[in-house]
Scaffold this active site. Structure first.
Site, PDB file in Angstrom:
ATOM      1  CD  GLU A   1       2.179  13.835   5.112  1.00 26.69           C
ATOM      2  OE1 GLU A   1       0.974  13.960   4.803  1.00 26.69           O
ATOM      3  OE2 GLU A   1       2.279  13.365   6.089  1.00 26.69           O
TER       4      GLU A   1
ATOM      5  CB  CYS B   1       2.735   7.318   6.109  1.00 28.08           C
ATOM      6  SG  CYS B   1       3.510   7.135   4.427  1.00 28.08           S
TER       7      CYS B   1
ATOM      8  CB  CYS C   1       0.121   5.662  -2.520  1.00 31.96           C
ATOM      9  SG  CYS C   1       0.895   4.136  -3.010  1.00 31.96           S
TER      10      CYS C   1
ATOM     11  CB  CYS D   1      10.654  10.366   5.670  1.00 31.18           C
ATOM     12  SG  CYS D   1       9.525   9.340   5.244  1.00 31.18           S
TER      13      CYS D   1
ATOM     14  CB  CYS E   1      -1.010  -0.354   2.362  1.00 32.03           C
ATOM     15  SG  CYS E   1       0.037  -1.089   1.072  1.00 32.03           S
TER      16      CYS E   1
ATOM     17  CB  CYS F   1      -1.106   3.219   3.947  1.00 29.96           C
ATOM     18  SG  CYS F   1      -0.174   4.611   3.454  1.00 29.96           S
TER      19      CYS F   1
HETATM   20  N1  SAH Z   1       5.004   2.411  -0.748  1.00 31.11           N
HETATM   21  C1  SAH Z   1       6.331   1.980   0.185  1.00 31.11           C
HETATM   22  C2  SAH Z   1       6.761   3.439   0.931  1.00 31.11           C
HETATM   23  C3  SAH Z   1       5.753   4.110   1.550  1.00 31.11           C
HETATM   24  S1  SAH Z   1       5.462   3.626   3.451  1.00 31.11           S
HETATM   25  C4  SAH Z   1       6.142   0.947   0.973  1.00 31.11           C
HETATM   26  O1  SAH Z   1       5.004   0.469   1.018  1.00 31.11           O
HETATM   27  O2  SAH Z   1       7.079   0.196   1.490  1.00 31.11           O
HETATM   28  C5  SAH Z   1       6.455   3.375   4.384  1.00 31.11           C
HETATM   29  C6  SAH Z   1       6.244   2.303   5.376  1.00 31.11           C
HETATM   30  O3  SAH Z   1       5.429   2.646   6.379  1.00 31.11           O
HETATM   31  C7  SAH Z   1       5.721   1.017   4.717  1.00 31.11           C
HETATM   32  O4  SAH Z   1       6.264  -0.184   5.321  1.00 31.11           O
HETATM   33  C8  SAH Z   1       4.254   1.225   5.148  1.00 31.11           C
HETATM   34  O5  SAH Z   1       3.576  -0.136   4.956  1.00 31.11           O
HETATM   35  C9  SAH Z   1       4.350   1.758   6.509  1.00 31.11           C
HETATM   36  N2  SAH Z   1       3.075   2.443   6.839  1.00 31.11           N
HETATM   37  C10 SAH Z   1       2.220   3.133   6.204  1.00 31.11           C
HETATM   38  N3  SAH Z   1       0.863   3.627   6.944  1.00 31.11           N
HETATM   39  C11 SAH Z   1       1.360   3.030   8.249  1.00 31.11           C
HETATM   40  C12 SAH Z   1       0.726   3.201   9.240  1.00 31.11           C
HETATM   41  N4  SAH Z   1      -0.590   3.969   9.688  1.00 31.11           N
HETATM   42  N5  SAH Z   1       1.202   2.708  10.415  1.00 31.11           N
HETATM   43  C13 SAH Z   1       2.329   1.975  10.464  1.00 31.11           C
HETATM   44  N6  SAH Z   1       3.166   1.659   9.437  1.00 31.11           N
HETATM   45  C14 SAH Z   1       2.388   2.302   8.283  1.00 31.11           C
END
Ligand code: SAH
Length: 351
Positions: free
Chosen positions: A94, A335, A114, A107, A118, A121
Site C-alpha cells: 500500500e 500503516c 516487515c 508515503c 513493533c 504496527c
Molecule cells: N520501519 C520504519 C518505517 C515504517 S513505520 C520505522 O520504523 O520508522 C512509520 C512510522 O509509523 C514509524 O514511526 C512507526 O513506528 C509508526 N507507526 C506504525 N504503526 C503505527 C500505529 N498503529 N500508530 C502510530 N504510529 C505507527
C-alpha cells in the site's frame, strides 16, 4: 535462457552498458530512460521513437515493472488517497497520497510486510514477505502521479517495511527518483524513517545523500522502548541517537524523532521529561503521532489532554514539536492495515 533484467531499476550508465551489448548507441539508452522515468510509460510499445525491432529486443532482455492498482480509497474529508497495488508475483502493498499546502506527498512501502515486530504496527503482524525492488518503489510514485495527474513533490519512506533492512534497493530508489533525468524529486523533500538499526544509519550517513532521517523513537528509555519495539533489545537508545547525531553531522540535515503516543505506556509527564533531557541540544524536532489502534492489539490512543500536556512540556523545554495531523481519517487504517484486511478478505473468499 538468460534471466531478464529489471530495466526500471537500472541507473542510466547501467542501461547504456546493457544497450551497448545489444549493439545500440548510448543515445538510445537516454531515450529509453526518459520513457521510463519521465514519461512514465507502462509498455515498451509506447516507446514510439524506437524501431519495432529494438522494442522486441528490449522485451526479450528486460522486464518492465508496472504496479496495478487493486483498490483506491479516496477520503471525502481531505482528498487523501490510499492505494493498494498488486505486484507481478501476486503480493500486494500500500501507498498513500496526501495533499498539503506545500505540495503532494506520497508515503511508500519499502518491503512486503516487515520483520521488525513493533507492537502497535499492522505491517509486521505476518512478518516479512520480501524486499521491494527499486522499480517497485519508483512505480508507487509513477502510478500515483499518472492517476492523480499531479506532480508529487515529497516522499516519505514510512509505509510498510524497514528501509534499513532493504538498504541497497532503498538507496538505489532515492538516487533514481531524485535523478535530474527522471522525476527529479529533490532529496531534501525525501524522508527515510527507520526503527533505529545503528549500522544502517551509520552507513547511510556516508552515502552523500541529503534526505531527512526520521527515527522512530517512541520512548526515551530502553526499558519502555523494548516493550514497544523488539529492535530496542539490539540497539540501545544511546547508540541510536549517537548514530543519528552522526547523520546530522555528515549531512547537515535536521533530524525528525517520531513518537507514537500510547495511552498509559509512553505518554505521561515522566516520559516527556526524560525525552526532553535526552534530546536537549540535538538538531531536530519531535513529531508526536497519536497511536492508531489496530484490532490485533489493545493499545489505546492517548487522549487530547495527555497529548496537549506532552506537547506543552516539550515546548517549554524548547524542544521543537509538532503533532501529526491525521489525514484521510475516514479511510484511515494505520500503516499496513489496508493490505492486512485485503489479505484476510481474499483468504475468506478462498475458503
Ligand atoms: N520501519 C520504519 C518505517 C515504517 S513505520 C520505522 O520504523 O520508522 C512509520 C512510522 O509509523 C514509524 O514511526 C512507526 O513506528 C509508526 N507507526 C506504525 N504503526 C503505527 C500505529 N498503529 N500508530 C502510530 N504510529 C505507527
Amino acid at each position: 535462457m538468460l534471466e531478464k533484467t529489471d530495466i526500471k531499476s537500472l541507473f542510466l550508465p547501467e542501461l547504456e552498458a546493457a544497450l551497448k551489448e545489444m549493439g545500440e548507441k548510448p543515445f538510445r539508452a537516454k531515450q529509453i530512460y526518459q520513457w521510463l522515468h519521465e514519461k512514465l510509460v507502462t509498455d515498451f510499445d509506447e516507446m514510439t521513437n524506437l524501431s519495432k525491432s529494438v522494442r522486441e529486443q528490449l522485451k526479450e532482455r528486460f522486464t518492465l515493472t508496472v504496479l496495478k492498482a487493486v483498490d483506491v480509497k479516496i477520503s471525502k474529508i481531505d482528498g487523501t488517497r490510499k492505494y493498494l497495488f498488486g505486484l507481478s508475483d501476486g503480493n500486494v502493498i500500500e501507498s498513500v497520497w496526501m495533499q498539503y499546502h506545500h505540495g503532494n506527498s506520497v508515503c511508500i512501502s519499502s518491503q512486503v510486510g516487515c520483520r521488525m515486530g513493533c507492537k502497535f504496527c499492522a505491517s509486521t503482524l505476518d512478518g516479512l514477505e520480501r524486499n521491494l525492488t527499486a522499480s517497485e518503489m519508483l512505480d508507487q510514485i509513477y502510478r500515483i502521479q499518472a492517476d492523480t495527474g499531479e506532480r508529487v513533490s515529497n516522499i516519505v519512506i514510512m509505509g510498510s517495511g524497514e528501509p534499513m533492512d532493504n538498504y541497497d534497493n532503498v538507496v538505489r530508489f532515492i538516487r533514481l527518483i531524485s535523478d535530474e533525468k527522471g522525476l527529479h524529486i529533490s532529496q531534501r523533500n525525501i524522508t527515510v524513517s527507520t526503527c533505529g538499526i545503528v549500522p544502517g544509519i551509520e552507513r547511510f550517513s556516508r552515502e552523500g545523500l541529503s534526505v531527512t532521517l526520521a527515527l522512530s523513537l517512541h520512548a526515551p528509555s530502553d526499558q519502555v522502548r523494548r516493550t514497544l519495539m523488539p529492535v530496542a533489545n539490539k540497539y540501545p537508545v544511546k547508540d541510536v541517537l549517537k548514530a543519528c547525531q552522526g547523520y546530522f553531522e555528515a549531512t547537515g540535515r535536521r533530524l525528525t524523532f517520531e513518537y507514537s503516543l500510547v495511552s498509559g505506556v509512553n505518554d505521561n509527564l515522566e516520559e516527556a521529561k526524560a525525552l526532553a533531557a535526552l534530546l536537549k541540544g540535538m538538531h531536530g524536532h519531535v513529531n508526536l503521532i497519536p497511536v492508531n489502534p489496530i484490532k490485533e492489539r489493545d493499545f489505546v490512543q492517548s487522549d487530547q489532554k495527555a497529548i496537549q500536556s506532552f506537547q506543552n512540556y516539550l515546548e517549554r523545554q524548547k524542544i521543537a514539536v509538532t503533532v501529526r495531523r491525521e489525514m484521510g481519517r475516514d479511510i484511515n487504517g494505520a500503516c499496513g492495515q489496508l493490505r492486512k484486511s485485503f489479505l484476510e478478505e481474499s483468504q475468506r473468499e478462498g475458503e
